[in-house]
Design an enzyme around this catalytic site. Structure first.
Site, PDB file in Angstrom:
ATOM      1  NE  ARG A  51      34.490  39.939  43.318  1.00 22.13           N
ATOM      2  CZ  ARG A  51      34.325  40.186  42.156  1.00 22.13           C
ATOM      3  NH1 ARG A  51      33.030  41.457  43.138  1.00 22.13           N
ATOM      4  NH2 ARG A  51      34.231  41.017  41.143  1.00 22.13           N
ATOM      5  N   GLY A  52      37.102  42.139  42.937  1.00 21.56           N
ATOM      6  CA  GLY A  52      36.948  43.306  42.420  1.00 21.56           C
ATOM      7  C   GLY A  52      37.290  44.442  42.096  1.00 21.56           C
ATOM      8  CB  ALA A  53      39.781  46.445  39.889  1.00 25.98           C
ATOM      9  NE  ARG A  94      43.063  38.895  43.367  1.00 26.30           N
ATOM     10  CZ  ARG A  94      41.840  38.394  42.723  1.00 26.30           C
ATOM     11  NH1 ARG A  94      40.695  38.987  43.229  1.00 26.30           N
ATOM     12  NH2 ARG A  94      41.445  37.025  41.680  1.00 26.30           N
ATOM     13  CD  GLN A 199      34.447  35.359  40.011  1.00 31.50           C
ATOM     14  OE1 GLN A 199      34.303  34.360  39.701  1.00 31.50           O
ATOM     15  NE2 GLN A 199      35.818  35.455  40.520  1.00 31.50           N
ATOM     16  CG  ASP A 240      40.706  42.991  37.472  1.00 29.90           C
ATOM     17  OD1 ASP A 240      39.446  42.361  36.298  1.00 29.90           O
ATOM     18  OD2 ASP A 240      40.768  42.967  38.374  1.00 29.90           O
ATOM     19  CG  ASN A 250      37.210  41.726  33.170  1.00 29.39           C
ATOM     20  OD1 ASN A 250      37.050  42.375  34.122  1.00 29.39           O
ATOM     21  ND2 ASN A 250      36.045  41.439  32.674  1.00 29.39           N
ATOM     22  CE  LYS A 251      37.832  36.739  37.564  1.00 23.62           C
ATOM     23  NZ  LYS A 251      38.479  36.109  38.399  1.00 23.62           N
TER      24      LYS A 251
HETATM   25  O1  MRU Z   1      38.934  37.721  40.487  1.00 28.14           O
HETATM   26  P1  MRU Z   1      38.435  38.851  41.081  1.00 28.14           P
HETATM   27  O2  MRU Z   1      36.417  38.262  41.438  1.00 28.14           O
HETATM   28  O3  MRU Z   1      38.870  40.005  41.845  1.00 28.14           O
HETATM   29  O4  MRU Z   1      38.133  39.762  39.727  1.00 28.14           O
HETATM   30  C1  MRU Z   1      36.862  41.106  39.557  1.00 28.14           C
HETATM   31  C2  MRU Z   1      37.011  41.288  37.284  1.00 28.14           C
HETATM   32  O5  MRU Z   1      37.455  40.748  36.843  1.00 28.14           O
HETATM   33  C3  MRU Z   1      36.172  42.345  37.828  1.00 28.14           C
HETATM   34  O6  MRU Z   1      35.556  42.275  36.566  1.00 28.14           O
HETATM   35  C4  MRU Z   1      36.679  43.122  37.382  1.00 28.14           C
HETATM   36  O7  MRU Z   1      37.503  43.823  38.526  1.00 28.14           O
HETATM   37  C5  MRU Z   1      36.394  45.092  37.306  1.00 28.14           C
HETATM   38  S1  MRU Z   1      35.311  45.055  38.967  1.00 28.14           S
HETATM   39  C6  MRU Z   1      34.469  46.041  39.533  1.00 28.14           C
END
Ligand code: MRU
Length: 348
Positions: A51-53, A94, A199, A240, A250-251
Site C-alpha cells: 500500500r502507499g501510492a 484500488r 498504518q 494519493d 490522502n489517508k
Molecule cells: O490506504 P493506504 O495505506 O494505501 O494509504 C496510503 C496513504 O494515504 C499515503 O499517505 C499515500 O499513499 C502516500 S505514500 C508515499
C-alpha cells in the site's frame, strides 16, 4: 559526516516473480511473499499487503511485467490485447491513488512502438524497473527539499505511512526524517496511529525506529493535544492524488489535521512526487474516494470491537482543500501560493 541507515524496502523484482514485504503482518512478523501471477498482485494490492501510492504503482508495473512474461501471443497485436486486459484488471484494484494508473499507463505506453513480442516483453520489464529506480531518486530529492523547511530540534506530526515501504525507498513525507538522520540533524516525529488499519502505529513507527529516527506514537484523537503540549512545529503528510487546483486526497484523517494546523497556526505540508498529481481533474470533488470493507472498522486486527450488524462508514481517504495546504513538496521543488498556476506550469 553521513550515517548509513537501515531503511526497509517493500518491493523487489526477481526476473520472474516479485518479492513483497507483507505489510498486513507488520510489525509482528516480517514476512516476504513471492508473487508469481497477476492475480497475486491484484489480491496483494486489494488486501493492503502493499500500500502507499508509489508502492502500489511500482507493484502493479511489475504485475504487468509478470503477466507479459507468460503471454503466448503469436504477434504484437495479440500481445497488446493481453496487456490491455491485464492493465484494466490491475487498475480495478484500488481507485484513489493515481500512481496506480500512472504506472500502468507508462508501462503500456512503453510498448507503443514495438514490433515483436520478444522486444515488447523486454520493454515492459525495463519500464517497470525504471519506474522503481526513478521513484527512489525522486523520493530522496523530495526529502532534500522538505528538509529545508525544518530546523534542528523540530517536532513534526505525520499520519499514515508515507515512508520507505510506501515507495521505492525513503518515502515522501518521511524522507526528510531519514535525510536529517543521515546528516546528524535531530528531528522528532509524532506518528498518528491512523485508524482503521493502523498504518501509523504498525508501519511508520516500525520503519523509523529501525533507522534510529526519534519517533513517538499517538492515537488519532491525541493530535490537538499533542500539537498544543509538545510544541509541534509542522505537520507533513503524503498524498494519493493531487488535482489541478492543489486539493489533495490522502489517508482519512488528513483533512482534520490540516484544520488543526490552521487553528494552531503551524504549517501543513504535503510531500508527493509528480506521479501523484492528476492534472486531468479540476478539484478534489472529482476524486473517487475508496470505501473499504466494514470489518476494518468493526474489528481491530481480527478482533470484533463493535456490535454485530452495526452500520459502518469507512472511507479510506479524505480531501484536504488547497487553502489549508501551506506548501506541496515535489521533486521539482516546493509549490506555494497559487497551486493552479504552479501545477499547470509543472505539467506544461
Ligand atoms: O490506504 P493506504 O495505506 O494505501 O494509504 C496510503 C496513504 O494515504 C499515503 O499517505 C499515500 O499513499 C502516500 S505514500 C508515499
Amino acid at each position: 559526516m553521513s550515517t548509513v541507515l537501515s531503511i526497509p524496502r517493500s518491493v523487489s523484482w526477481n526476473g520472474d516473480s516479485i518479492s513483497l514485504l507483507n505489510q498486513t503482518k507488520l510489525p509482528i512478523e516480517v514476512e516476504y511473499k513471492t508473487l508469481t501471477t497477476v492475480q497475486d498482485v491484484w489480491e496483494s494490492i486489494v488486501a493492503l499487503e502493499v500500500r502507499g501510492a508509489p508502492a502500489i504503482g511500482i507493484t502493479a508495473a511489475f504485475g504487468l511485467a509478470l503477466a507479459a512474461k507468460n503471454y503466448e501471443a503469436e504477434d504484437i497485436t495479440e500481445f497488446l490485447e493481453n496487456l490491455q486486459t491485464n492493465r484494466a484488471y490491475l487498475a480495478s484494484s484500488r481507485p484513489t491513488a493515481v500512481n496506480l494508473f500512472w504506472a500502468l499507463d507508462r508501462v503500456t505506453a512503453s510498448v507503443d512502438d514495438t514490433f515483436t513480442v520478444e522486444e515488447a516483453k523486454q520493454r515492459v520489464e525495463q519500464e517497470a524497473l525504471l519506474i522503481q529506480e526513478e521513484d527512489e531518486r525522486v523520493c530522496r530529492t523530495i526529502g532534500e527539499h522538505a528538509l529545508t523547511l525544518f530546523q534542528e530540534g523540530d517536532s513534526v506530526l505525520t499520519i499514515c505511512n508515507a515512508g520507505s515501504i510506501a515507495t521505492a525507498r525513503y518515502g515522501t513525507a518521511l524522507a526528510p526524517f531519514y535525510l536529517a538522520k543521515e546528516k546528524g540533524m535531530n528531528l522528532k516525529v509524532y506518528a498518528s496511529e491512523t485508524r482503521p488499519v493502523l498504518q501509523g502505529a504498525r508501519l511508520t513507527t516500525w520503519e523509523l525506529q529501525q533507522a534510529g529516527v526519534d519517533v513517538t506514537l499517538i492515537t488519532d484523537n491525541m493530535a490537538a493535544n499533542t500539537i498544543q503540549t509538545k510544541g509541534i512545529s509542522a505537520i507533513i503528510v503524503g498524498a494519493d492524488r493531487i488535482v489541478s487546483n492543489g486539493d489533495t486526497a490522502n489517508k482519512i484523517g488528513t483533512f482534520g489535521l490540516a484544520i488543526l494546523a490552521k487553528y494552531f497556526n503551524i504549517p501543513f505540508y504535503v510531500a508527493a512526487p509528480l506521479s501523484t498529481f492528476d492534472p486531468t481533474l479540476e478539484t478534489g470533488k472529482d476524486i473517487i474516494i475508496e470505501e473499504r470493507n466494514t470489518e476494518e472498522v468493526t474489528h481491530i486486527q481480527g478482533v470484533r470491537t463493535a456490535p454485530e450488524g452495526i452500520g459502518v462508514y469507512n472511507p479510506a481517504f479524505d480531501v484536504t482543500p488547497n487553502e489549508l495546504i501551506t506548501a506541496i513538496i515535489t521533486e521539482q521543488g516546493i509549490l506555494r501560493g497559487n497551486y493552479k498556476e504552479e501545477i499547470a506550469r509543472l505539467f506544461e
